[in-house]
Design a protein around this motif. Structure first.
Motif, mmCIF file in Angstrom:
data_model
loop_
_atom_site.group_PDB
_atom_site.id
_atom_site.type_symbol
_atom_site.label_atom_id
_atom_site.label_comp_id
_atom_site.label_asym_id
_atom_site.label_seq_id
_atom_site.Cartn_x
_atom_site.Cartn_y
_atom_site.Cartn_z
ATOM 1 N N CYS A 84 0.850 -1.183 0.000
ATOM 2 C CA CYS A 84 0.000 0.000 0.000
ATOM 3 C C CYS A 84 0.892 1.242 0.000
ATOM 4 N N ILE A 85 0.620 2.194 -0.906
ATOM 5 C CA ILE A 85 1.454 3.390 -0.954
ATOM 6 C C ILE A 85 1.102 4.378 0.146
ATOM 7 N N GLY A 86 -0.010 4.141 0.852
ATOM 8 C CA GLY A 86 -0.396 5.014 1.953
ATOM 9 C C GLY A 86 0.293 4.638 3.254
ATOM 10 N N CYS A 87 0.098 3.387 3.676
ATOM 11 C CA CYS A 87 0.635 2.961 4.980
ATOM 12 C C CYS A 87 1.918 2.142 4.837
ATOM 13 N N GLY A 88 2.192 1.598 3.639
ATOM 14 C CA GLY A 88 3.410 0.839 3.421
ATOM 15 C C GLY A 88 3.330 -0.619 3.819
ATOM 16 N N GLU A 89 2.147 -1.118 4.177
ATOM 17 C CA GLU A 89 2.001 -2.520 4.587
ATOM 18 C C GLU A 89 1.796 -3.421 3.370
ATOM 19 N N GLN A 122 -8.082 6.539 5.380
ATOM 20 C CA GLN A 122 -6.896 7.160 5.975
ATOM 21 C C GLN A 122 -5.649 6.880 5.144
ATOM 22 N N CYS A 123 -5.577 5.721 4.519
ATOM 23 C CA CYS A 123 -4.429 5.402 3.659
ATOM 24 C C CYS A 123 -4.426 6.300 2.430
ATOM 25 N N LEU A 124 -5.611 6.565 1.876
ATOM 26 C CA LEU A 124 -5.685 7.477 0.739
ATOM 27 C C LEU A 124 -5.265 8.874 1.163
ATOM 28 N N ALA A 125 -5.690 9.304 2.342
ATOM 29 C CA ALA A 125 -5.308 10.624 2.840
ATOM 30 C C ALA A 125 -3.792 10.724 3.025
ATOM 31 N N TYR A 181 -7.067 14.107 -7.594
ATOM 32 C CA TYR A 181 -7.148 13.634 -6.209
ATOM 33 C C TYR A 181 -8.583 13.717 -5.693
ATOM 34 N N ASP A 182 -9.290 14.799 -6.034
ATOM 35 C CA ASP A 182 -10.690 14.945 -5.602
ATOM 36 C C ASP A 182 -11.558 13.836 -6.181
ATOM 37 N N GLU A 183 -11.327 13.487 -7.458
ATOM 38 C CA GLU A 183 -12.076 12.393 -8.083
ATOM 39 C C GLU A 183 -11.778 11.059 -7.408
ATOM 40 N N LEU A 184 -10.506 10.827 -7.050
ATOM 41 C CA LEU A 184 -10.140 9.582 -6.367
ATOM 42 C C LEU A 184 -10.813 9.485 -5.004
ATOM 43 N N VAL A 185 -10.866 10.602 -4.267
ATOM 44 C CA VAL A 185 -11.529 10.604 -2.956
ATOM 45 C C VAL A 185 -13.010 10.263 -3.127
ATOM 46 N N LYS A 186 -13.643 10.837 -4.144
ATOM 47 C CA LYS A 186 -15.067 10.578 -4.393
ATOM 48 C C LYS A 186 -15.291 9.110 -4.742
ATOM 49 N N GLU A 187 -14.416 8.537 -5.569
ATOM 50 C CA GLU A 187 -14.544 7.128 -5.950
ATOM 51 C C GLU A 187 -14.334 6.209 -4.754
#
Length: 89
Positions: free
Chosen positions: A12-17, A55-58, A79-85
């Motif tokens: 995961c590019i957000g948390c690295g797990e 939270q990982c997306l954030a 980024y706004d479109e990804l958050v909505k999806e």
């Protein structure tokens, strides 16, 4: 003796797990430099994986992890479109 099937792991590019590929959401950049969510996991293009946790997306947005993964500047609108999806999932 039965053969054990190997489960592909991705980070995961957000948390690295490291997690199984099926548990993550794939975000891709195609040849036209369009960035979008790939729910099938089979679309052509460079892929990056993110947990289903918002939270990982954030974290990925804050650290500009998608910019590094795709070697390009990603506009705020994308980024706004990804958050909505992600909210729709």
């Amino acid at each position: 003796m039965q053969k054990v099937k190997k489960v592909p792991m991705r980070k995961c590019i957000g948390c690295g797990e490291q997690r199984p590929k099926k548990e993550l959401i794939r975000v891709i950049k195609n040849k036209e430099n369009e960035v979008f969510v790939d729910l099938t996991g089979k679309a052509n293009g460079r892929g990056a994986y993110i947990d289903r946790d918002p939270q990982c997306l954030a974290k990925a947005i804050k650290s500009k992890a998608l910019n590094r993964a795709f070697h390009m500047e990603i506009p705020k609108e994308t980024y706004d479109e990804l958050v909505k999806e992600f909210e729709d999932l």
